[in-house]
Every structure is written in structure tokens, then in C-alpha cells.
Design an enzyme around this catalytic site. Structure first.
Site, PDB file in Angstrom:
ATOM      1  CB  CYS A 107      -0.892  -0.018   1.239  1.00 37.34           C
ATOM      2  SG  CYS A 107      -1.919   1.433   1.348  1.00 37.34           S
ATOM      3  NE  ARG A 232      -4.799   0.161 -11.332  1.00 38.76           N
ATOM      4  CZ  ARG A 232      -3.751   0.837 -11.757  1.00 38.76           C
ATOM      5  NH1 ARG A 232      -3.809   2.149 -11.813  1.00 38.76           N
ATOM      6  NH2 ARG A 232      -2.659   0.217 -12.123  1.00 38.76           N
TER       7      ARG A 232
HETATM    8  C1  LIG Z   1      -8.780   1.375  -5.193  1.00 43.42           C
HETATM    9  C2  LIG Z   1      -7.567   0.525  -4.879  1.00 43.42           C
HETATM   10  C3  LIG Z   1      -7.436  -0.026  -3.618  1.00 43.42           C
HETATM   11  C4  LIG Z   1      -6.333  -0.826  -3.314  1.00 43.42           C
HETATM   12  N1  LIG Z   1      -6.258  -1.417  -2.074  1.00 43.42           N
HETATM   13  C5  LIG Z   1      -5.263  -2.306  -1.814  1.00 43.42           C
HETATM   14  C6  LIG Z   1      -5.249  -3.055  -0.608  1.00 43.42           C
HETATM   15  O1  LIG Z   1      -6.147  -2.940   0.255  1.00 43.42           O
HETATM   16  N2  LIG Z   1      -4.214  -3.912  -0.412  1.00 43.42           N
HETATM   17  C7  LIG Z   1      -3.218  -4.060  -1.338  1.00 43.42           C
HETATM   18  O2  LIG Z   1      -2.296  -4.853  -1.126  1.00 43.42           O
HETATM   19  N3  LIG Z   1      -3.212  -3.391  -2.498  1.00 43.42           N
HETATM   20  C8  LIG Z   1      -4.225  -2.523  -2.757  1.00 43.42           C
HETATM   21  N4  LIG Z   1      -4.264  -1.890  -3.974  1.00 43.42           N
HETATM   22  C9  LIG Z   1      -3.247  -2.194  -4.994  1.00 43.42           C
HETATM   23  C10 LIG Z   1      -3.732  -3.345  -5.915  1.00 43.42           C
HETATM   24  O3  LIG Z   1      -3.855  -4.558  -5.208  1.00 43.42           O
HETATM   25  C11 LIG Z   1      -2.751  -3.578  -7.081  1.00 43.42           C
HETATM   26  O4  LIG Z   1      -1.495  -3.912  -6.564  1.00 43.42           O
HETATM   27  C12 LIG Z   1      -2.604  -2.350  -7.969  1.00 43.42           C
HETATM   28  O5  LIG Z   1      -3.868  -1.768  -8.264  1.00 43.42           O
HETATM   29  C13 LIG Z   1      -1.892  -2.719  -9.287  1.00 43.42           C
HETATM   30  O6  LIG Z   1      -2.623  -3.707  -9.969  1.00 43.42           O
HETATM   31  P1  LIG Z   1      -3.605  -3.332 -11.201  1.00 43.42           P
HETATM   32  O7  LIG Z   1      -2.804  -2.528 -12.177  1.00 43.42           O
HETATM   33  O8  LIG Z   1      -4.032  -4.661 -11.766  1.00 43.42           O
HETATM   34  O9  LIG Z   1      -4.734  -2.549 -10.631  1.00 43.42           O
HETATM   35  C14 LIG Z   1      -5.339  -1.052  -4.282  1.00 43.42           C
HETATM   36  C15 LIG Z   1      -5.462  -0.480  -5.552  1.00 43.42           C
HETATM   37  C16 LIG Z   1      -6.566   0.305  -5.866  1.00 43.42           C
HETATM   38  C17 LIG Z   1      -6.701   0.889  -7.249  1.00 43.42           C
END
Ligand SMILES: Cc1cc2nc3c(=O)[nH]c(=O)nc-3n(C[C@H](O)[C@H](O)[C@H](O)COP(=O)(O)O)c2cc1C
Length: 334
Positions: A107, A232
């Protein structure tokens, strides 16, 4: 090649990334139905004094049992910085039914609940090692970890953290291909994930900017990772897991979903949001999903305004039913 996390053999190689505010039990259930082989809950603070708040209570294993799809492992993600506190929280979540404990070291927020945690800890490998050991000793279930590639581009220490994880008995590691300093800027890079995969024998899960089945395939090929984790791109399109699985298994695109079934899934999602959150919060949580689903439709702006205006579940549901069942042809829904 199938992926196992501890005793859990996963049925596919596409996992749902944890997303606070998104990956609640209703959304996880939907993604599981579409073939997400593992879904993880929204991060839960390790500070148990906060667990009485409605938000934390909803993130606990006890509540997650409600939306659980049979046969899927229940993963709870913890965020914190104190090894003993994290260990106690992990024990409590396992007692409530968690099958897997995931540690959030990804995070980007500087502080969660006024303490440094998440990716802010990535620069402190000694503390991370103590946290890994405390967690693995605390619970009999698998402990996994989700990291970024390092604190900043000058200090990409993901490989060392993965080696620490392996030595400590962590069961799998997910790597988001950005550093903490990069937040969500620029593009994810997969070179570091490839290095991590080459350095450890525990399963490595590649994450970051994966938005299409072909890209999931390319990232697996480029990194050698055991699975991909999608965040996402699943919002507003939980069927991406079906499409990715099809592409990975058969190297071809799945046939488009029929409009009627897409509408059915959206309505089922609304029903489970209302059931999980209750009327007031359910309607509000549904809005963010409806905004994303409305992007499926050509006339999305007008539709979005209409859907957002609904104040109660009955009118929101009726509007959604009308909006998604009519209009564009089935092919427009993909
Ligand atoms: C709205 C939002 C909330 C997220 N909350 C968390 C979370 O609670 N724990 C976590 O490890 N990563 C969290 N992330 C990161 C995602 O798990 C992921 O690593 C990041 O979005 C990249 O992956 P993507 O490009 O497929 O979205 C969050 C991302 C977004 C956009």
C-alpha cells in the site's frame, strides 16, 4: 502448471488483487464465479482495537464467510508494522475462518492508522524479516505477502525481500511492478518480477497494469511468474478472469458473453451488495460499480447520471435492469 499456496491447489492462474473499497465479499464472489482462482479481502488493520468499526468488521474473516464461493480459499489481508500485533491479528482472523493470511507491504499510503506500514516498510528489511517470522510462527495456515518492487527506483529490493520471505516460510509472494515512490504513476515494469521469480522457489505472482488476456499471457511469459494478479481491470469487468483463463488455457479468446447474462451478473451483483451492506450503504457501494458497468454502454454519460441519482435500492435496481437490458447490441458489452 498449476499453482498451489500451501495446501490450496488453485484452479487457475489469474487472481484478484486486493483493493480497499472494491474487493468486498460480493465482488470477490462474482470474480470467483468468473474463474478468479484466489481473491483477497480489503486490507484490515492489525490493530484489533479498530475492529469494532463497521468498516473493519466487514473486512474480517467472519463477515467474508458470508459471500464465500464454495471451494475457494478465504484470504484476509493484514496491514501493520508491529510483529506481535500482526501475529495476534493473524491468529484472530484464522480463528474466524481465514484460510490464508496475506501481509500488505504494497500500500503506497504513508501511514495507515497513524503508523508506518504497507510499502513504507519496504526499506526496513530487518523489521520485515521479524514480521515474516512472527506471522509464520503465529498461524498454521499459509502466510503470503504482497509487495512493491522497492521503496524507490534506486532501491529495488524486491528480490531480497522475496528471499527473506522464502527463508521465513512465507508461502507465496505477489509483486506489483512499481516502487512505493512511483505510487500509480508510469507503467508497471516486469523485469524486477522476473528477477524475483528466478531467485526463489515459492510461487511468484505478477501484478500491475494487466488489462487484457493477451497481456496476462505476455506477462507470464516475460516473468516466468506462476500467476497474474489483476486489480483495476476487474472493476466493471469481473468477467476478465473468464477471458484470461480461456486465453491462457487455449491461446484463444473466449466467446463474448451474451447480453442477457451480463445483465444478469450485474443485477446479481447489486442484490448481493444490498444483502451484504444493507439498504443505505448497499446503494452507495453499488454506485461505483454501476459507474464502471455503465462504461460498457455507448451512451455511458447519460446513463451514469441516471444511475447515480437513484437513492434507494428498488429504483437503482430497476434503472439498472432497464439500462443494461436495452440499447446496444450484445457485442457492445464486451
Ligand atoms: C482502489 C484501490 C485499492 C487498493 N487497495 C489495496 C489493498 O487494500 N491492499 C493491497 O495490497 N493493495 C491494494 N491496492 C493495490 C492493488 O492490489 C494492485 O497492486 C494495484 O492496483 C496494481 O494492480 P492493477 O494494475 O491490476 O490494478 C489497491 C489499488 C486500488 C486501485
Amino acid at each position: 502448471m498449476s499453482l498451489a499456496i500451501g495446501p490450496y491447489a488453485l484452479a487457475g492462474r489469474a487472481l484478484l488483487a486486493p483493493m480497499a473499497g472494491v474487493t468486498d465479499p460480493p465482488f470477490r464472489e462474482l470474480c470467483s464465479q468468473f474463474g478468479a482462482a484466489l481473491t483477497c479481502g480489503e486490507m484490515l488493520s492489525a490493530d484489533q482495537s479498530l475492529w469494532q468499526s463497521p468498516k473493519s468488521a466487514r473486512r474480517s474473516a467472519a463477515r467474508a464467510q458470508q459471500g464465500r464461493t464454495a471451494g475457494t480459499a478465504l484470504a484476509v489481508q493484514l496491514v501493520g508494522s508491529d510483529p506481535a500485533q500482526l501475529a495476534a491479528a493473524a491468529r484472530a482472523q484464522v480463528a474466524e475462518g481465514a484460510d490464508i493470511i496475506d501481509l500488505n507491504l504494497g500500500c503506497p499510503a504513508k501511514k495507515v492508522c497513524n503508523r508506518l506500514c504497507g510499502s513504507a516498510l519496504l526499506g526496513d528489511e530487518e523489521l520485515i524479516a521479524r514480521i515474516f517470522e512472527a506471522l509464520v510462527q503465529a498461524v498454521a495456515v499459509p502466510v503470503t505477502v504482497k509487495i512493491r518492487t522497492g521503496p524507490d527506483p534506486q532501491r529495488r529490493n524486491a528480490t531480497r525481500i522475496a528471499q527473506l520471505a522464502e527463508r521465513s516460510g512465507i508461502a507465496a509472494i505477489a509483486v506489483h511492478g512499481r516502487t512505493r515512490a512511483e505510487r500509480f504513476l508510469g507503467e508497471a515494469e516486469y523485469h524486477t518480477i522476473r528477477e524475483v521469480k528466478a531467485a526463489v522457489r515459492i510461487p511468484v505472482i505478477a501484478n500491475g497494469d494487466i488489462t487484457t488476456p493477451a497481456q496476462a499471457h505476455a506477462v507470464l511469459a516475460a516473468t516466468g511468474a506462476d500467476a497474474v494478479m489483476i486489480g483495476r481491470a476487474a472493476l466493471g469487468a469481473p468477467w476478465i478472469f473468464r477471458d484470461v483463463n480461456s486465453f491462457l488455457d487455449l491461446q484463444e479468446n473466449a466467446p463474448p458473453l451474451l447480453r442477457a447474462s451480463v445483465t444478469g451478473f450485474i443485477l446479481q451483483h447489486l442484490e448481493s451488495l444490498y444483502a451484504f451492506y444493507g439498504e443505505y450503504t448497499g446503494v452507495r457501494m453499488a454506485r461505483k460499480h454501476l459507474v464502471r458497468y455503465s462504461e460498457l454502454r455507448a451512451e455511458s454519460r447519460a446513463l451514469r447520471a441516471e444511475l447515480l441519482a437513484a437513492e434507494d435500492s428498488a429504483s437503482q435496481y430497476a434503472l439498472a435492469e432497464r439500462a443494461f437490458a436495452s440499447g446496444a447490441a450484445a457485442a457492445d458489452l464486451q
